[in-house]
Design a protein around this motif. Structure first.
Motif, PDB file in Angstrom:
ATOM      1  N   PHE A  69      -0.151   1.637   3.008  1.00 20.36           N
ATOM      2  CA  PHE A  69      -0.422   1.863   1.577  1.00 20.36           C
ATOM      3  C   PHE A  69       0.392   0.887   0.738  1.00 20.36           C
ATOM      4  CE2 PHE A  69      -1.626   4.956  -1.763  1.00 20.36           C
ATOM      5  CZ  PHE A  69      -0.777   4.585  -2.774  1.00 20.36           C
ATOM      6  N   LEU A  73      -0.936  -2.749  -1.294  1.00 23.53           N
ATOM      7  CA  LEU A  73      -0.774  -2.959  -2.741  1.00 23.53           C
ATOM      8  C   LEU A  73       0.044  -4.213  -3.008  1.00 23.53           C
ATOM      9  CD1 LEU A  73      -0.263   0.642  -4.094  1.00 23.53           C
ATOM     10  CD2 LEU A  73      -2.166  -0.869  -4.532  1.00 23.53           C
ATOM     11  N   LEU A  76      -2.161  -7.221  -2.581  1.00 21.72           N
ATOM     12  CA  LEU A  76      -3.112  -7.407  -3.678  1.00 21.72           C
ATOM     13  C   LEU A  76      -2.411  -7.958  -4.908  1.00 21.72           C
ATOM     14  CD1 LEU A  76      -5.193  -4.164  -3.261  1.00 21.72           C
ATOM     15  CD2 LEU A  76      -6.095  -6.469  -3.143  1.00 21.72           C
ATOM     16  N   ARG A  77      -1.216  -7.438  -5.198  1.00 21.16           N
ATOM     17  CA  ARG A  77      -0.533  -7.861  -6.426  1.00 21.16           C
ATOM     18  C   ARG A  77       0.102  -9.233  -6.269  1.00 21.16           C
ATOM     19  NH1 ARG A  77       2.149  -2.054  -6.925  1.00 21.16           N
ATOM     20  NH2 ARG A  77       0.448  -0.961  -7.949  1.00 21.16           N
ATOM     21  N   GLU A  79      -0.552 -11.444  -3.838  1.00 23.40           N
ATOM     22  CA  GLU A  79      -1.477 -12.399  -3.226  1.00 23.40           C
ATOM     23  C   GLU A  79      -0.823 -13.152  -2.081  1.00 23.40           C
ATOM     24  OE1 GLU A  79      -3.280 -14.773  -6.288  1.00 23.40           O
ATOM     25  OE2 GLU A  79      -4.145 -13.034  -7.249  1.00 23.40           O
TER      26      GLU A  79
ATOM     27  N   SER B  61      -4.194 -17.838  -8.445  1.00 25.56           N
ATOM     28  CA  SER B  61      -4.767 -16.586  -8.942  1.00 25.56           C
ATOM     29  C   SER B  61      -5.924 -16.850  -9.892  1.00 25.56           C
ATOM     30  CB  SER B  61      -3.700 -15.738  -9.630  1.00 25.56           C
ATOM     31  OG  SER B  61      -3.079 -16.486 -10.635  1.00 25.56           O
ATOM     32  N   THR B  62      -6.802 -15.864 -10.003  1.00 23.60           N
ATOM     33  CA  THR B  62      -8.046 -16.027 -10.742  1.00 23.60           C
ATOM     34  C   THR B  62      -7.958 -15.312 -12.077  1.00 23.60           C
ATOM     35  OG1 THR B  62      -8.832 -14.099  -9.567  1.00 23.60           O
ATOM     36  CG2 THR B  62      -9.483 -16.230  -8.706  1.00 23.60           C
ATOM     37  N   LYS B  67      -9.528  -8.683  -6.482  1.00 26.06           N
ATOM     38  CA  LYS B  67      -9.797  -7.881  -5.293  1.00 26.06           C
ATOM     39  C   LYS B  67      -9.194  -6.501  -5.527  1.00 26.06           C
ATOM     40  CE  LYS B  67      -8.893  -8.208  -0.365  1.00 26.06           C
ATOM     41  NZ  LYS B  67      -8.177  -8.920   0.667  1.00 26.06           N
ATOM     42  N   ILE B  68      -9.990  -5.476  -5.271  1.00 25.35           N
ATOM     43  CA  ILE B  68      -9.476  -4.115  -5.438  1.00 25.35           C
ATOM     44  C   ILE B  68      -9.007  -3.588  -4.096  1.00 25.35           C
ATOM     45  CG2 ILE B  68     -10.017  -1.782  -6.208  1.00 25.35           C
ATOM     46  CD1 ILE B  68     -10.196  -3.725  -8.468  1.00 25.35           C
ATOM     47  N   ASP B  69      -9.810  -3.828  -3.044  1.00 23.29           N
ATOM     48  CA  ASP B  69      -9.432  -3.460  -1.695  1.00 23.29           C
ATOM     49  C   ASP B  69     -10.163  -4.435  -0.788  1.00 23.29           C
ATOM     50  OD1 ASP B  69      -9.304  -0.237   0.091  1.00 23.29           O
ATOM     51  OD2 ASP B  69      -8.392  -2.192   0.490  1.00 23.29           O
ATOM     52  N   ASP B  70      -9.976  -4.329   0.512  1.00 15.98           N
ATOM     53  CA  ASP B  70     -10.615  -5.298   1.403  1.00 15.98           C
ATOM     54  C   ASP B  70     -12.130  -5.326   1.261  1.00 15.98           C
ATOM     55  OD1 ASP B  70      -8.224  -4.517   3.997  1.00 15.98           O
ATOM     56  OD2 ASP B  70      -8.224  -6.101   2.491  1.00 15.98           O
ATOM     57  N   ASN B  88      -5.048  -2.324 -11.600  1.00 18.07           N
ATOM     58  CA  ASN B  88      -3.949  -1.714 -10.845  1.00 18.07           C
ATOM     59  C   ASN B  88      -4.264  -0.265 -10.512  1.00 18.07           C
ATOM     60  OD1 ASN B  88      -1.262  -1.899  -9.749  1.00 18.07           O
ATOM     61  ND2 ASN B  88      -0.705  -0.460 -11.336  1.00 18.07           N
ATOM     62  N   ARG B  91      -6.733  -0.156  -7.707  1.00 20.30           N
ATOM     63  CA  ARG B  91      -6.122  -0.496  -6.417  1.00 20.30           C
ATOM     64  C   ARG B  91      -5.361   0.683  -5.841  1.00 20.30           C
ATOM     65  NH1 ARG B  91      -3.979  -6.548  -8.085  1.00 20.30           N
ATOM     66  NH2 ARG B  91      -5.877  -7.637  -7.473  1.00 20.30           N
ATOM     67  N   VAL B  92      -4.601   1.341  -6.683  1.00 15.79           N
ATOM     68  CA  VAL B  92      -3.823   2.490  -6.209  1.00 15.79           C
ATOM     69  C   VAL B  92      -4.759   3.616  -5.783  1.00 15.79           C
ATOM     70  CG1 VAL B  92      -2.125   4.214  -6.862  1.00 15.79           C
ATOM     71  CG2 VAL B  92      -1.832   1.879  -7.594  1.00 15.79           C
ATOM     72  N   GLN B  95      -6.118   2.878  -2.351  1.00 17.37           N
ATOM     73  CA  GLN B  95      -5.129   3.088  -1.285  1.00 17.37           C
ATOM     74  C   GLN B  95      -4.845   4.563  -1.079  1.00 17.37           C
ATOM     75  OE1 GLN B  95      -4.142   0.868   0.914  1.00 17.37           O
ATOM     76  NE2 GLN B  95      -5.571  -0.391  -0.240  1.00 17.37           N
ATOM     77  N   ARG B  96      -4.844   5.336  -2.146  1.00 13.96           N
ATOM     78  CA  ARG B  96      -4.600   6.786  -2.009  1.00 13.96           C
ATOM     79  C   ARG B  96      -5.688   7.425  -1.174  1.00 13.96           C
ATOM     80  NH1 ARG B  96      -3.259   8.198  -7.657  1.00 13.96           N
ATOM     81  NH2 ARG B  96      -1.098   7.562  -7.821  1.00 13.96           N
ATOM     82  N   TYR B  99      -5.154   6.464   2.416  1.00 10.87           N
ATOM     83  CA  TYR B  99      -4.014   7.207   2.961  1.00 10.87           C
ATOM     84  C   TYR B  99      -4.435   8.620   3.337  1.00 10.87           C
ATOM     85  CZ  TYR B  99       0.582   9.407   3.261  1.00 10.87           C
ATOM     86  OH  TYR B  99       1.683  10.100   3.685  1.00 10.87           O
ATOM     87  N   GLN B 102      -7.932   8.010   5.856  1.00 14.83           N
ATOM     88  CA  GLN B 102      -7.866   6.974   6.897  1.00 14.83           C
ATOM     89  C   GLN B 102      -9.173   6.213   7.046  1.00 14.83           C
ATOM     90  OE1 GLN B 102      -4.985   5.893   8.674  1.00 14.83           O
ATOM     91  NE2 GLN B 102      -4.285   6.988   6.880  1.00 14.83           N
TER      92      GLN B 102
END
Lengths: 204, 250
Positions: A69, A73, A76-77, A79, B61-62, B67-70, B88, B91-92, B95-96, B99, B102
């Motif tokens: 996790f 992150l 991503l942040r 890079e 960087s763009t 990208k948010i996730d893969d 942000n 993205r979190v 990931q949550r 987590y 899975q």
């Protein structure tokens, strides 16, 4: 009976010349009963960073999921991938967060840092880092592993020789520990490739 | 126009409109445009870079694509600082989910979750809405490749082709004419570049004014988000004939 010895584990990481090896046993037990003989203890965080988690299996798995996790992150942040030293600090901080109700887990971190310099470290279950230049060990077989590694370790080993040394040290030590065994799982990592090998030892 | 109803986000006007939300969409109408096109084997996102100064320190960087996730990426149009907060958050959230379950978060659930956040700013708290529209491009194992558009009100929809930002209505009608259901990823890139070149204000189209990104499956079956390098983008612009040489000074 200590909770640290509930599942049984053996972990070792060793430094070579511009490479490192990280190895574990494959047994998952519930005290004296063996439940699985292919249990994964070593996880890849990115191509140049591996973490092995010994101790209670459930805490090892949860801790790994939390690390994924945080690392995702970070990637991503920022890079970019996390450096091994930074990752070790992250693991240490996460473990200390649970200072009064800790993860029953002893991590072994191994990675290639800047200029392909190998980095290894271990820590206790509340995040006390122990950096070493040669090898680090963890798990129920750690005392045997200390002895075996101390005897067999040489500076600046090439990947093939490093693999042999780590494998011999691991197998010899887990034979002396009833809670670890059922073979070995070895990763040898150089700047260009990751070689994963399974060892066949005493299957008991 | 009932001006006395537009200073608070949390009240309706007599005509049943939320003025603050509409004003936020106005702000986006002045921002650099972005276009997304869904194809059989991938999703294409193209964005117009508004900030092009020689003094700008361009790193890797763009400006438009994130990208948010893969397996999910997005293009933004609107106030960049607002966009950073939401990216942000997204993205979190992704990931949550990973987590807890899975596995990667399904694209629509991610979009919905982010839109729920945006909706909150139109109903309570007294804070203004986010001045950003998004185009989400992603892949999941339930529905394959998907493209979603979301706006400051928190509404979202699944689209085959969509445009946000400046001149988005013109771009949208052009896409409606030329889009085919069985379009391939390569044709989608061509269509996106063609539509963007027609709706952009600038006289010459060069690779430093654009960003191009694609979401597709690698031969090994993994989802990949790839931003086109400026060199490859220049080659594509020449290939599809959308580069107009800069007018020579006489």
């Amino acid at each position: 009976m200590s909770i640290f010895e509930y599942n049984g584990s053996a972990l070792v990481a060793m430094v070579g010349k511009n490479c490192f090896a990280i190895a574990s046993d494959r047994r998952l037990g519930v005290q004296l009963q063996t439940i699985a003989t292919d249990f994964k203890r070593i996880y890849k965080i990115h191509d140049r960073l591996f973490v092995g988690l010994s101790g209670l299996a459930t805490d090892a798995q949860t801790l790994y999921q939390r690390l994924v996790f945080r690392h995702k992150l970070y990637q991503l942040r920022e890079e970019r991938d996390m450096k091994p030293e930074t990752f070790a600090s992250l693991v240490s901080a996460i473990l200390y967060e649970k200072r009064f109700g800790p993860y029953i887990c002893q991590p072994v971190i191994a990675g290639l840092g800047d200029e392909d310099k190998p980095f290894i470290c271990t820590m206790d279950s509340i995040g006390a880092k122990e950096l070493a230049k040669d090898f680090v060990v963890a798990g129920t077989a750690s005392e045997s592993l200390y002895g075996a590694c101390e005897a067999m370790f040489k500076l600046d080993m090439e990947p093939e020789e490093l693999f042999e040394t780590v494998s011999q040290a691991l197998l010899a030590s887990i034979d002396r520990d009833c809670l670890s065994g059922w073979g070995g799982h070895v990763y040898v990592v150089t700047p260009t490739e990751i070689k994963e090998r399974i060892l066949k030892g005493r299957m008991d | 126009m009932s001006r006395r109803y537009d200073s608070r986000t949390t009240i309706f006007s007599p005509e049943g409109r939320l003025y603050q939300v509409e004003y936020a969409m106005e702000a986006i109408g002045n921002a650099g445009s972005a276009i997304g096109i869904l194809s059989k084997d991938g999703v294409v996102l193209v964005g117009e870079k508004k900030v092009t100064s020689k003094l700008l320190q361009t790193s890797t960087s763009t400006e438009k694509m994130y990208k948010i996730d893969d397996h999910v990426a997005c293009a933004v149009a609107g106030i960049m600082s607002d966009a950073n907060i939401l990216i942000n958050t997204a993205r979190v959230q992704a990931q949550r989910y990973t987590y807890a379950y899975q596995e990667p978060m399904p694209v629509e659930q991610l979009v919905q979750s982010l839109c729920d956040t945006k909706q909150g700013y139109t109903q309570f708290g007294g804070l203004r809405p986010f001045g950003v529209s998004f185009l989400f491009a992603g892949w999941d194992k339930n529905y394959g490749f998907q493209l979603y558009m979301s706006d400051p009100s928190g509404n979202y929809g699944g689209w085959k082709a969509a445009a946000i930002g400046a001149n988005n209505q013109a771009a949208q009608s052009m896409l409606k004419q030329d889009y085919k259901d069985d379009i391939t990823r390569e044709e989608a890139v061509q269509l996106a570049l063609k539509v963007l070149s027609k709706t952009m204000d600038s006289t010459s189209l060069t690779s430093d004014k654009l960003e191009l990104a694609e979401v597709f499956l690698t031969p090994s079956g993994n989802v990949k988000y790839q931003v086109c390098s400026p060199d490859s983008l220049s080659k594509l612009l020449v290939k599809y004939g959308v580069t107009q040489p800069a007018a020579e000074a006489s």
